[in-house]
Write an enzyme that holds these catalytic residues in place. Structure first.
Site, mmCIF file in Angstrom:
data_model
loop_
_atom_site.group_PDB
_atom_site.id
_atom_site.type_symbol
_atom_site.label_atom_id
_atom_site.label_comp_id
_atom_site.label_asym_id
_atom_site.label_seq_id
_atom_site.Cartn_x
_atom_site.Cartn_y
_atom_site.Cartn_z
ATOM 1 N N GLY A 1 0.777 -1.235 0.000
ATOM 2 C CA GLY A 1 0.000 0.000 0.000
ATOM 3 C C GLY A 1 0.807 1.282 0.000
ATOM 4 O O GLY A 1 1.922 1.336 0.528
ATOM 5 N N ALA A 2 0.232 2.326 -0.596
ATOM 6 C CA ALA A 2 0.755 3.693 -0.468
ATOM 7 C C ALA A 2 0.278 4.253 0.871
ATOM 8 O O ALA A 2 -0.494 3.614 1.591
ATOM 9 C CB ALA A 2 0.245 4.548 -1.625
ATOM 10 N N TRP A 3 0.688 5.481 1.179
ATOM 11 C CA TRP A 3 0.432 6.028 2.513
ATOM 12 C C TRP A 3 -0.774 6.952 2.590
ATOM 13 O O TRP A 3 -1.096 7.458 3.652
ATOM 14 C CB TRP A 3 1.674 6.768 3.036
ATOM 15 C CG TRP A 3 2.361 7.621 2.002
ATOM 16 C CD1 TRP A 3 3.517 7.297 1.341
ATOM 17 C CD2 TRP A 3 1.952 8.889 1.491
ATOM 18 N NE1 TRP A 3 3.840 8.286 0.452
ATOM 19 C CE2 TRP A 3 2.909 9.288 0.522
ATOM 20 C CE3 TRP A 3 0.877 9.738 1.746
ATOM 21 C CZ2 TRP A 3 2.817 10.489 -0.180
ATOM 22 C CZ3 TRP A 3 0.783 10.943 1.045
ATOM 23 C CH2 TRP A 3 1.743 11.300 0.102
ATOM 24 N N ASN A 4 -1.440 7.223 1.480
ATOM 25 C CA ASN A 4 -2.458 8.285 1.533
ATOM 26 C C ASN A 4 -3.841 7.821 2.005
ATOM 27 O O ASN A 4 -4.584 8.598 2.576
ATOM 28 C CB ASN A 4 -2.559 8.993 0.174
ATOM 29 C CG ASN A 4 -2.862 8.044 -0.953
ATOM 30 O OD1 ASN A 4 -2.743 6.836 -0.795
ATOM 31 N ND2 ASN A 4 -3.262 8.592 -2.082
ATOM 32 N N SER B 1 2.240 0.974 3.938
ATOM 33 C CA SER B 1 3.417 1.846 3.877
ATOM 34 C C SER B 1 4.001 1.947 5.277
ATOM 35 O O SER B 1 3.277 2.010 6.270
ATOM 36 C CB SER B 1 3.007 3.231 3.388
ATOM 37 O OG SER B 1 4.009 4.166 3.724
ATOM 38 N N GLU B 2 5.319 2.002 5.336
ATOM 39 C CA GLU B 2 5.993 2.113 6.644
ATOM 40 C C GLU B 2 5.563 3.390 7.385
ATOM 41 O O GLU B 2 5.693 3.483 8.596
ATOM 42 C CB GLU B 2 7.508 2.130 6.437
ATOM 43 C CG GLU B 2 7.977 3.413 5.761
ATOM 44 C CD GLU B 2 9.369 3.340 5.179
ATOM 45 O OE1 GLU B 2 9.561 2.624 4.195
ATOM 46 O OE2 GLU B 2 10.254 4.012 5.718
ATOM 47 N N VAL C 1 4.610 5.067 -10.181
ATOM 48 C CA VAL C 1 4.862 4.372 -11.449
ATOM 49 C C VAL C 1 6.187 3.598 -11.391
ATOM 50 O O VAL C 1 6.270 2.434 -11.805
ATOM 51 C CB VAL C 1 4.869 5.375 -12.623
ATOM 52 C CG1 VAL C 1 5.341 4.725 -13.919
ATOM 53 C CG2 VAL C 1 3.478 5.962 -12.815
ATOM 54 N N GLU D 1 -2.147 -0.024 -9.222
ATOM 55 C CA GLU D 1 -2.893 1.243 -9.127
ATOM 56 C C GLU D 1 -1.843 2.312 -8.903
ATOM 57 O O GLU D 1 -1.325 2.461 -7.790
ATOM 58 C CB GLU D 1 -3.845 1.224 -7.924
ATOM 59 C CG GLU D 1 -4.881 0.128 -7.944
ATOM 60 C CD GLU D 1 -5.905 0.318 -9.034
ATOM 61 O OE1 GLU D 1 -6.075 1.451 -9.512
ATOM 62 O OE2 GLU D 1 -6.529 -0.685 -9.430
ATOM 63 N N CYS E 1 -4.246 10.115 -5.755
ATOM 64 C CA CYS E 1 -3.666 9.725 -7.045
ATOM 65 C C CYS E 1 -4.504 10.202 -8.233
ATOM 66 O O CYS E 1 -3.980 10.528 -9.275
ATOM 67 C CB CYS E 1 -3.521 8.217 -7.086
ATOM 68 S SG CYS E 1 -5.029 7.406 -6.564
ATOM 69 N N GLY F 1 -1.366 2.268 -14.662
ATOM 70 C CA GLY F 1 -1.523 0.899 -14.177
ATOM 71 C C GLY F 1 -2.572 0.098 -14.911
ATOM 72 O O GLY F 1 -3.088 0.519 -15.955
ATOM 73 N N GLU G 1 -9.970 -1.904 -9.107
ATOM 74 C CA GLU G 1 -10.468 -2.104 -7.746
ATOM 75 C C GLU G 1 -11.939 -1.703 -7.763
ATOM 76 O O GLU G 1 -12.398 -1.018 -8.676
ATOM 77 C CB GLU G 1 -9.658 -1.249 -6.764
ATOM 78 C CG GLU G 1 -8.210 -1.679 -6.803
ATOM 79 C CD GLU G 1 -7.373 -1.283 -5.618
ATOM 80 O OE1 GLU G 1 -7.501 -0.142 -5.150
ATOM 81 O OE2 GLU G 1 -6.569 -2.116 -5.169
#
Ligand code: NDP
Length: 479
Positions: A146-149, A174-175, A226, A246, A280, A454, A458
């Site tokens: 996952g991304a962080w947003n 995301s960390e 990307v 995505e 995004c 991508g 989803e």
């Protein structure tokens, strides 16, 4: 005391080797948790536990699976306030956005896929002397990176179709945003999801890379940039994993000369400043017809100058923090570059230090005018609250310039003319086109990109395709 965030494997919190990543609260900059980096042995254990749980889960009826997921959705809704606070601690976005839309979109997905799987049937075939059927079957252990947003939404938009289809799931958040998904998994298990079906492996790109290479994982779905998408594909090649991506965007919003300008100003602002611009699909290239440009820009500048930036938990705040100091520097650097390349700063552009939150990562919502298509701010994703305004003279020109990008996630159009809306909407190269609104994604509408934004979708029944194989059975009946 600083919270330690471990990994959630087979229903238990598992300790690693004691290497940690600091988790900062974006609104203050303070370290509020330490994320313990999972190792390869833990990943092996997660895959083994997930495989074991998946074999049993795939044998259950679709009614049983659906009912468990719907129960989990109800439990998550009851915990919406708690989860929304965690989403704010993770991302720094304003609480009202987290609680009203971002976090509830997770249980909405669970409920949709839980209900959908109960009615999801295959195809029946018939030939002289034979009959057959084709149906979707689970693929085993699936993973999400996952991304962080949108950590809550990403956790559930990926796992809900996977679980409903009869798979097990391993999530690597995301960390920078590990908090909310840990609580989501615990609540899902309390609501009856069998242990081992939903696991969280915490850490950074190194464990993400190990997930891509793991032979026991059949599929990986990434939400990210990307360049990361390209790496995920390469890393997943040796194990021939199915991949869906995505990725980023630089979406256009075309505001025609017949648009309701009041509405257009609101849509353009929300399509740029929601979640401090860290979305995004945001429409960061706003193409405005020359005949309405001056009036519309004046309206947007006036409204933007009145937006309040600050404490994400306060009711009267419109814009929260961005994710990190590094990201803030990237955004301010991009604004400076835009001005350097000839854009005019119409409003915003500054870092702010709200009282009591001086150490946080805050930036004013920003509008750049006099933009040209070849400017860096217009070409590259900024992922912050920065709108670029571009002027056009006719529809064909707007479409040509809107499509002149390697991205293709979202696109928007504002017009009162129905024929024009269909004609131009059809010509926009994007996975999602919104007309007279923006960024609306109900659970039954597919979401995803074309071109370098991508592939795979989803939400909606199309998402099942990403988490299943097709199995065809042919039965001879002429003895
Ligand atoms: P990144 O691409 O940097 O990271 C995304 C995830 O991938 C993180 O969990 C990251 O781990 C992990 N990762 C990074 N490198 C690797 C690797 N080599 N192998 C495996 N995993 C890896 O994106 P951001 O988190 O910075 O998010 C912003 C990006 O995400 C933007 O480009 C945005 O457009 C896109 N995005 C797309 C969305 C969509 O639905 N299309 C929605 C939201 C965001 P870690 O960071 O922990 O090291």
């Amino acid at each position: 005391m600083t919270e330690i965030v471990r990994s959630h494997i087979g229903g238990t919190l598992v300790e690693s080797d004691g290497s940690f990543i600091d988790k900062h609260y974006p609104a203050t900059g303070e370290v509020i948790a330490k994320v313990e980096i999972a190792n390869d042995v833990m990943l092996d254990e997660a895959v083994a536990k997930a495989s074991e749980a998946q074999r049993e889960w795939a044998k259950t009826s679709v009614q049983e699976r659906g009912q468990i997921l719907i129960r989990a959705a109800h439990a998550l809704r009851e915990a919406n306030a708690e989860l929304s606070r965690l989403e704010v601690m993770d991302v720094g976005k304003v609480y009202s956005e987290a609680a009203s839309a971002d976090v509830p979109s997770g249980p909405d997905a669970l409920e949709f896929f839980g209900a959908a799987i109960m009615t999801y049937t295959g195809v029946q075939h018939q030939w002289p002397g034979a009959v057959g059927y084709s149906r979707r079957v689970p693929i085993g252990v699936c993973a999400g990176i996952g991304a962080w947003n949108y950590p809550a939404q990403i956790a559930l938009w990926k796992s809900a179709p996977a679980l409903a289809m009869g798979n097990a799931f391993i999530l690597k958040p995301s960390e920078m945003t590990p908090l909310v998904s840990m609580r989501i998994v615990a609540i899902m298990e309390e609501a009856g999801l069998p242990k081992g079906l939903m696991n969280i492996i915490n850490g950074d790109y190194r464990i993400g890379s190990a997930i891509c290479q793991h032979p026991g994982i059949a599929k990986v779905s990434l939400t990210g940039g990307v360049d990361t998408g390209k790496l995920i594909m390469k890393q997943s090649a040796d194990s021939l994993k199915r991949v869906t991506l995505e990725l980023g965007g630089k979406a256009p919003l075309i505001i025609c000369d017949d648009a309701d300008l009041n509405k257009a100003a609101d849509i353009a602002m929300s399509a740029n400043f929601y979640t401090a611009g860290e979305v995004c699909s945001n429409a960061t290239r706003v193409f405005v017809h020359r005949s309405v440009a001056d009036e519309l820009i004046a309206m947007m500048v006036d409204r933007t100058s009145r937006l309040k930036v600050g404490d994400p938990m306060a009711d009267d705040v419109d814009i929260g923090a961005v994710i990190s100091e590094k990201h803030l520097q990237k955004i301010t650097g991009m604004i400076a570059k835009g001005i350097d390349e000839g854009a005019s700063l119409a409003v915003g552009g500054n870092r702010v230090h709200p009282q009591g939150f001086e150490g946080g990562y805050f930036i004013e919502p920003t509008i750049l005018t006099s933009c040209q298509d070849d400017m860096t701010v217009v070409r590259d994703e900024i992922f912050g609250p920065v709108m670029s305004v571009l002027i056009f003279d006719d529809d064909d020109e707007a479409i040509r310039r809107a499509n002149a990008t390697h991205y293709g996630l979202g696109a928007g159009l504002i017009t009162r003319d129905l024929a024009r809306a269909h004609r131009m909407g059809d010509q926009l190269e994007a996975g999602n086109v919104w007309i007279n609104t923006y960024n609306i994604i109900p659970p039954d509408l597919p979401f995803g990109g074309v071109k370098q934004s991508g592939f795979g979708r989803e939400s909606s029944l199309f998402a099942f395709e990403a988490y299943s194989d097709v199995k065809a059975t042919y039965i001879a009946i002429d003895e």
